[in-house]
Design a protein around this motif. Sequence first.
Motif, short mmCIF file in Angstrom:
data_model
loop_
_atom_site.label_atom_id
_atom_site.label_comp_id
_atom_site.label_asym_id
_atom_site.label_seq_id
_atom_site.Cartn_x
_atom_site.Cartn_y
_atom_site.Cartn_z
N PRO A 1 41.00 47.42 41.06
CA PRO A 1 40.24 46.71 41.80
C PRO A 1 39.51 45.60 40.79
CG PRO A 1 39.56 49.08 42.33
CD PRO A 1 40.61 49.10 41.12
N VAL A 2 39.40 45.68 39.68
CA VAL A 2 38.83 44.73 38.80
C VAL A 2 40.07 43.70 38.72
CG1 VAL A 2 38.00 44.05 36.65
CG2 VAL A 2 37.59 46.50 37.64
N ILE A 3 41.15 44.06 38.30
CA ILE A 3 42.33 43.22 38.45
C ILE A 3 42.43 42.19 39.36
CG2 ILE A 3 44.86 42.91 37.98
CD1 ILE A 3 44.68 45.70 36.28
N ASN A 4 42.42 42.88 40.68
CA ASN A 4 42.17 42.20 41.95
C ASN A 4 41.34 41.13 42.19
OD1 ASN A 4 43.24 41.81 44.90
ND2 ASN A 4 41.50 42.72 45.40
N LYS A 5 39.93 41.70 41.75
CA LYS A 5 39.13 40.73 41.80
C LYS A 5 39.24 39.31 40.95
CE LYS A 5 35.93 42.95 44.49
NZ LYS A 5 35.60 42.28 45.64
N LEU A 6 39.66 39.30 39.78
CA LEU A 6 40.32 38.45 38.93
C LEU A 6 41.43 37.56 39.73
CD1 LEU A 6 40.17 39.94 35.41
CD2 LEU A 6 38.79 38.07 35.97
N ALA A 7 42.17 38.29 40.20
CA ALA A 7 43.48 37.58 40.76
C ALA A 7 43.13 36.73 41.90
CB ALA A 7 44.49 38.55 40.99
N GLU A 8 42.16 37.22 42.84
CA GLU A 8 41.80 36.42 43.91
C GLU A 8 41.17 35.11 43.78
OE1 GLU A 8 40.69 40.01 47.45
OE2 GLU A 8 39.22 39.66 45.81
N ILE A 9 40.83 34.98 42.48
CA ILE A 9 39.88 33.80 42.33
C ILE A 9 40.76 32.57 42.20
CG2 ILE A 9 38.55 32.45 40.66
CD1 ILE A 9 37.51 35.20 39.68
N ASN A 10 42.08 32.79 41.86
CA ASN A 10 42.96 31.69 41.68
C ASN A 10 44.18 31.98 42.25
OD1 ASN A 10 44.85 29.78 40.30
ND2 ASN A 10 43.41 29.60 38.72
N PRO A 11 44.77 30.90 43.24
CA PRO A 11 45.97 31.35 43.86
C PRO A 11 47.26 31.05 43.23
CG PRO A 11 45.13 28.83 44.44
CD PRO A 11 44.01 29.53 43.68
N ASN A 12 46.94 30.65 41.84
CA ASN A 12 48.23 30.68 41.07
C ASN A 12 48.66 31.99 40.58
OD1 ASN A 12 48.85 27.69 40.99
ND2 ASN A 12 47.10 27.42 39.64
N ILE A 13 47.62 33.12 40.76
CA ILE A 13 48.06 34.42 40.21
C ILE A 13 48.43 35.17 41.41
CG2 ILE A 13 47.04 36.23 38.83
CD1 ILE A 13 45.22 34.58 37.69
N SER A 14 49.55 35.80 41.55
CA SER A 14 49.91 36.93 42.48
C SER A 14 50.04 38.27 42.16
CB SER A 14 51.31 36.20 43.03
OG SER A 14 51.91 37.19 43.96
N LEU A 15 49.19 38.99 42.54
CA LEU A 15 49.23 40.39 42.01
C LEU A 15 49.90 41.10 42.99
CD1 LEU A 15 47.90 42.91 40.49
CD2 LEU A 15 46.08 42.94 42.06
#
Length: 208
Positions: A102-116
């Motif tokens: 859930p923490v990793i997802n919160k970070l990834a959600e911030i930037n569209p350049n990151i796809s989790l």
Amino acid sequence: MAYNTKEKAIKKLIIKGVSNALSYSDYRLLMDQLVLRSGTTGLEQTQMYMDYTKLNQQRMKRLDKTIKLPEDVKVKMVKISNKMTWLVLSESWCGDAAQTLPVINKLAEINPNISLKIIQRDEHLELMQYFLTKGSRSIPKLLAIDATTNRILWTWGPRPSEAAQLADDYKKEHGELTPQFKEELQVWYNRDKGKNTVSDLMHLLSLE
């Protein structure tokens, strides 16, 4: 030559993994479905792992609602310009994954350049073998991948750095990680509230 061969093999497995991966929302949906049918992911279809899956679904549901990232972290994350895939090897029964995804997802959600993306370890053992932790298939394992070249930029896991040190110290003293330690580790996670995971990833992203 050996290194080039290994790199090509890893790239091939990464492409396969990403093509089979779930988004975070789909992974959470899978967790919900597993709980409804008293199931679990992975090769070991035991009642213990089913119980862990149910517990982890509750943990992730809570963390999805309560994890809050500091504003300075959000500002730094927005500045990332290179496209990355964060491919995480996990399983529904893994307590460390439930606390950190859930923490990793919160970070990834911030930037569209990151796809989790999330894949099941036991369905991708060949890839897992390249990213062992002290000889073990420990999860979660996050592979940060350049979206253009499919090269590994860095890896993280299976635990935040402070939790990993706690585990190492305990294992040196007791020889193994006991059920008591695992309970104490969950207390640590609840107290930490994702801060150590965020700090680790910001460091790997050179954003600290």
